[in-house]
Design an enzyme around this catalytic site. Sequence first.
Site, short mmCIF file in Angstrom:
data_model
loop_
_atom_site.label_atom_id
_atom_site.label_comp_id
_atom_site.label_asym_id
_atom_site.label_seq_id
_atom_site.Cartn_x
_atom_site.Cartn_y
_atom_site.Cartn_z
N LEU A 56 13.08 -7.97 34.26
CA LEU A 56 14.11 -8.84 33.80
C LEU A 56 15.53 -8.68 34.09
O LEU A 56 16.35 -9.13 33.70
CB LEU A 56 13.88 -9.37 32.35
CG LEU A 56 12.97 -10.35 32.24
CD1 LEU A 56 11.41 -10.14 32.39
CD2 LEU A 56 12.91 -10.76 30.57
N PHE A 111 0.67 -1.20 0.17
CA PHE A 111 0.01 -0.09 -0.03
C PHE A 111 0.92 1.36 -0.16
O PHE A 111 1.62 1.56 1.04
CB PHE A 111 -0.84 -0.17 1.30
CG PHE A 111 -1.87 0.88 1.26
CD1 PHE A 111 -3.08 0.84 0.84
CD2 PHE A 111 -1.67 2.07 2.03
CE1 PHE A 111 -4.37 1.59 0.84
CE2 PHE A 111 -2.67 3.42 2.21
CZ PHE A 111 -4.03 3.03 1.46
N ASN A 164 -7.89 3.61 8.53
CA ASN A 164 -8.64 3.22 9.77
C ASN A 164 -9.01 1.81 9.72
O ASN A 164 -9.00 1.30 11.27
CB ASN A 164 -10.03 3.74 9.36
CG ASN A 164 -10.53 4.35 10.59
OD1 ASN A 164 -10.05 5.17 11.34
ND2 ASN A 164 -11.88 4.06 11.06
N GLU A 170 0.61 4.11 10.72
CA GLU A 170 -0.58 4.53 10.77
C GLU A 170 -1.34 5.66 11.45
O GLU A 170 -2.32 5.55 12.25
CB GLU A 170 -1.55 3.13 11.20
CG GLU A 170 -0.88 1.89 10.68
CD GLU A 170 -0.77 1.57 9.33
OE1 GLU A 170 -1.46 2.71 8.49
OE2 GLU A 170 -0.63 0.62 8.67
#
Length: 393
Positions: free
Chosen positions: A347, A137, A248, A372
């Site tokens: 950790l 895309f 979206n 995004e």
Amino acid sequence: MPFPALDAVDPLNLEALLTDEERAVRDTVRQYLDAKVEPHIADWFESGELPGLPELARAFGKMGLLGMHLEGYGCAGMSARAYGIACRELEATDSGLRSFVSVQGSLAMFALHRFGSEEQKREWLPRMAEGSAIGCFGLTEPDHGSDPAAMTTRARRDGDDWVLDGRKMWITNGSVAAVAVVWARTEDGVRGFVVPTDTPGFSAPVIKHKMSLRASVTSELVLDAVRLPASARLPEARGVGAPLTCLNEARYGIVWGVTGAARSAWRSARDYALEREQFGRPIAGFQLTQQKLVDMALELHKATLTALHLSALKDSPAGVHPAQISFGKLNNVREAIEICRTARTILGANGISLEYPVIRHANNLESVLTYEGTSEMHTLALGQALTGHAAFR
């Protein structure tokens, strides 16, 4: 009356909210990833590659994960919630896997499904759904990320053809794709084009030297006088709102996906704290460690509840508002990163080792934070929705 049993890794019993079909999706994806990907993903991340992607794509296609929430053309046609659950399991292994499925289904396939001609749909969607054709895309440009309306990629008419020139940047799947959905400016505004990647003038150099999403193919798209027939244009895509609609869809998958990364980090931290001994006892017995584990559990479960609610809205007849997706993306990515960072402190030095998934998830989420839609852009989108005032400019 005795209390019901409490599951320490699911204290709110959220899994009880899933249907049998949704549990089957979860278990199918989890079992495949545990067997085929988990043993190798740390090495793939370290080497900066995703070997065997064609085989992975076909396996995901066989499971119905590609275009999972789309109807027809070989797509599974499942609910938004089932798709979200699959995204959670994929990202619990690695964000790169969820990114592949998200770009394939929620961006490239969704664009074709929503805006393409019947001919375009029949040509590409069945192959993409089965994983035999990979898509990408092309929207983001080197100088235009948060402001796609300012894109400089151009498409001009030349007789009956279109000729495209420009560059796209940070494109997942670009160099392995058979087809690219490319957005370009025309005399009539932004339009979308279906570009087979073997078209002369199209190239997709791989982007290297990444410290995030390393087990993922990321590319630049170069369009140098790419000539396409008139039929290559997406007929129903008009204006920049079309690619934003696709984004979206991808953002919804992120809302769910990052809860998988956060879950993986939290469970790793809990297991480590129960086994690691200091000062004569497991560090899980110290108050500060318990506070961290509790805070992480609270935010993880709130993020999951947000994803569940948004899936209910998305599956409802009324649908979900883009600002609601922004709410979920902004909150869940923010909290997932914080969970990973806190898990890393539990950790200790082992938190930076790829023997554990925590630092890998943390690094990956630094990309998810800004793709995004950056956190700043989602904040402004929510700000506009809450106040009625646009603060973008």
